[in-house]
Write an enzyme that holds these catalytic residues in place. Structure first.
Site, PDB file in Angstrom:
ATOM      1  CG  ASP A  92      -1.906   1.092   1.286  1.00 11.01           C
ATOM      2  OD1 ASP A  92      -2.694   1.207   0.327  1.00 11.01           O
ATOM      3  OD2 ASP A  92      -1.908   1.850   2.276  1.00 11.01           O
ATOM      4  CD  GLU A 104      -2.241   2.335  -3.466  1.00  9.64           C
ATOM      5  OE1 GLU A 104      -3.374   2.748  -3.749  1.00  9.64           O
ATOM      6  OE2 GLU A 104      -1.811   2.285  -2.306  1.00  9.64           O
TER       7      GLU A 104
END
Length: 544
Positions: free
Chosen positions: A201, A264
């Protein structure tokens, strides 16, 4: 092809666990629910599942606020149930990827509770603490991506702490070696249990400017955009030191064999490509999000594909993403007919595709009434269109009312539309059948799996390109317009079309018609005298 890492040959399927399948009637999806639907995923033709966060969490941001990086939240199940799910997935031939959330923890994580207990706490420096500005306000002008200042005042210790997202999500200090070691322990915990890789993330946010300098104003800010867009994120993202962290994660995964590291990263392509590392020592696949916000325009997308593929370093492997839990669904962005074209695009481009759950049946964004809003991004910044609830609505398994087979209870978000897996099963013209045909073709065709992409062009509203591997050559034409069009193509026969009656139809060398909203894949007849080219775009594996 057998020498390619598994993730280069794979199609990844993202499961948002809250919304996939509820097994206990509480209205929220869970691990046993995923297990109950895993055979569906395998028979769809998927190779790997990426499961969004299932860690212990107060759910201020639905699992992206972690209180235990080595524990499963009871909402989703138990560690035993996770290990059962892992075993089931591997028996079905599916790899399992976990979401890893290293930028921030929950403010209820024991690390943060210790950090905020005293300025003298041994864990004080695990987070980003600063004294007030001379006027008593925040230390600098950094803004939260969820609205307002990124600095939260802590009266107990008389300092501010930094949070790129919610105040309940304080950012960890990745300059601290103890933080790095603790996160490495968490990675190894899951790798020891057989996890096949991680999607990391907000990887590009992990390091912040050591001098805490103000971010400059954004001269291109448009009123109505999220407030943090008023500033250029010069000192709060994509800092040079982040690449050392990526290399350390890559080194840990290398100890466990062929495990994949996906980042990401919402950055322009030139910056994105740096996350591959200089010699393949970075992320295996920094997510390429260009299609998420692309204008549905043949010329623009042709340029995007060409520029991205040409810019990749020799050791880098491409990837494409059409939808995820943070962006409007493709069927809502371009309409149902063009969503079929988008499916052909995603699964015929060179590189690893990621498919978002429900896109294979054409799920659209849900209609979320004001009193049903769950997403904190929308709650904190109402009216700016940042709410992510519409693309997170529950999977629609059948047409039973009111919950489409997702739950026996009240779903945490309302069901979006009436289409479902059961409705589309066996229908040769359905979106689900199209995806199954595409996935089967991709798996069986070497040119689609690992061949070069060539001759990328746009003819009006029609995007065309070829995939080539040795003596295999495919021609792809995608009509992104509302009118039939004629394109120049080589001769061959139709392997697959969104107009199902065209399968097997002959294409002549020259003008051929492509219907409005049609995507077509043609197997090209080999030339009788011209030798095949061996150009630089033939298979480029990131780790030989």
């Amino acid at each position: 092809m057998s020498q390619m890492p598994w993730w280069q040959r794979s199609v990844i399927y993202q499961i948002y666990p809250r919304s996939f399948q509820d097994s206990n009637g509480d209205g929220v999806g869970d691990l046993p629910g995923i297990g109950a639907r895993l055979e569906y995923v395998a028979t769809l033709g998927i190779d790997a599942v990426w499961i969004s966060p299932i860690y212990a969490s107060p759910m201020a941001d639905f699992g992206y606020d972690v209180t235990d990086y080595c524990g499963i939240d009871p909402l989703f199940g138990t560690l035993d149930e996770f290990e059962q799910l892992m075993g089931q997935a591997h028996r079905l031939g599916l790899k399992v990827l976990l979401d890893f959330v290293p930028n921030h923890s929950s403010n209820r994580h024991p690390w943060f509770e210790a950090s905020r207990s005293s300025r003298d706490s041994p864990q004080r420096d695990w987070y980003l603490w600063r004294d007030p500005a001379p006027d008593g306000g925040p230390p600098n002008n950094w803004l939260s991506r969820m609205g307002g200042s990124a600095w939260e005042w802590d009266p107990l210790t008389g300092q501010y702490y930094y949070h790129a997202f919610l105040p309940e999500q304080p950012d960890l200090n990745w300059r601290n070696p103890q933080v790095r070691r603790a996160m490495d322990v968490a990675l190894r915990f899951w790798l020891d249990r057989g996890v096949d890789g991680f999607r990391v993330d907000v990887l590009w946010l992990l390091i912040k400017d050591a001098q805490y300098r103000d971010n400059p104003a954004n001269p291109n800010y448009v009123v109505g955009e999220p407030a943090h867009h008023r500033l250029l994120q010069s000192y709060t993202e994509d800092q040079p030191e982040v690449h050392d962290i990526v290399r350390s994660m890559r080194a840990t995964l290398n100890e466990y064999g062929d495990r994949v590291l996906i980042g990401e990263i919402y950055l322009p392509v030139p910056q994105l490509l740096k996350y591959y590392g200089a010699h393949g020592d970075g992320a295996d696949m920094p997510f390429n999000f260009q299609l998420l916000n692309a204008r549905w325009n043949a010329a623009g997308i042709a340029n995007m594909i060409r520029d991205y593929d040409n810019a990749l370093p020799e050791h880098a492997w491409p990837n494409w993403v059409l939808g995820n839990h943070d962006n409007s669904r493709i069927a809502s962005r371009v309409g149902m007919a063009q969503a079929c074209v988008a499916a052909v695009l995603l699964l015929t481009l060179r590189g690893t595709p990621t498919l978002y759950y429900g896109d294979e049946i054409g799920m659209t964004d849900g209609d979320i009434a004001p009193d049903q809003i769950q997403d904190p991004a929308e709650v904190r910044q109402p009216g700016i269109g940042q709410g992510r609830d519409p693309e997170r609505t529950p999977m629609q398994w059948d047409s039973s009312l009111p919950n489409a087979g997702f739950t026996d209870g009240r779903p945490w978000l309302p069901i979006a539309t009436t289409t479902s897996v059961r409705d589309q099963e066996g229908d040769p013209s359905s979106m689900l059948t199209l995806y199954r045909r595409l996935l089967s073709l991709r798996r069986s065709n070497t040119a689609l799996m690992c061949g070069a992409i060539e001759n990328i062009a746009a003819y009006g509203d029609v995007l065309t390109y070829e995939r080539r591997y040795r003596n295999q050559r495919l021609f792809v034409a995608l009509n992104m317009g509302a009118k039939d069009a004629t394109v120049q193509s080589p001769s061959g026969s139709v392997l697959l079309s969104t107009v199902i009656s065209r399968t097997g139809e002959a294409f002549v060398d020259g003008d051929n018609q492509v219907a409005a909203g049609e995507g077509v894949i043609v197997i090209v007849r080999p030339p009788t005298s011209t030798p095949m080219r061996n150009d630089r775009d033939s298979v480029r594996a990131s780790r030989p």
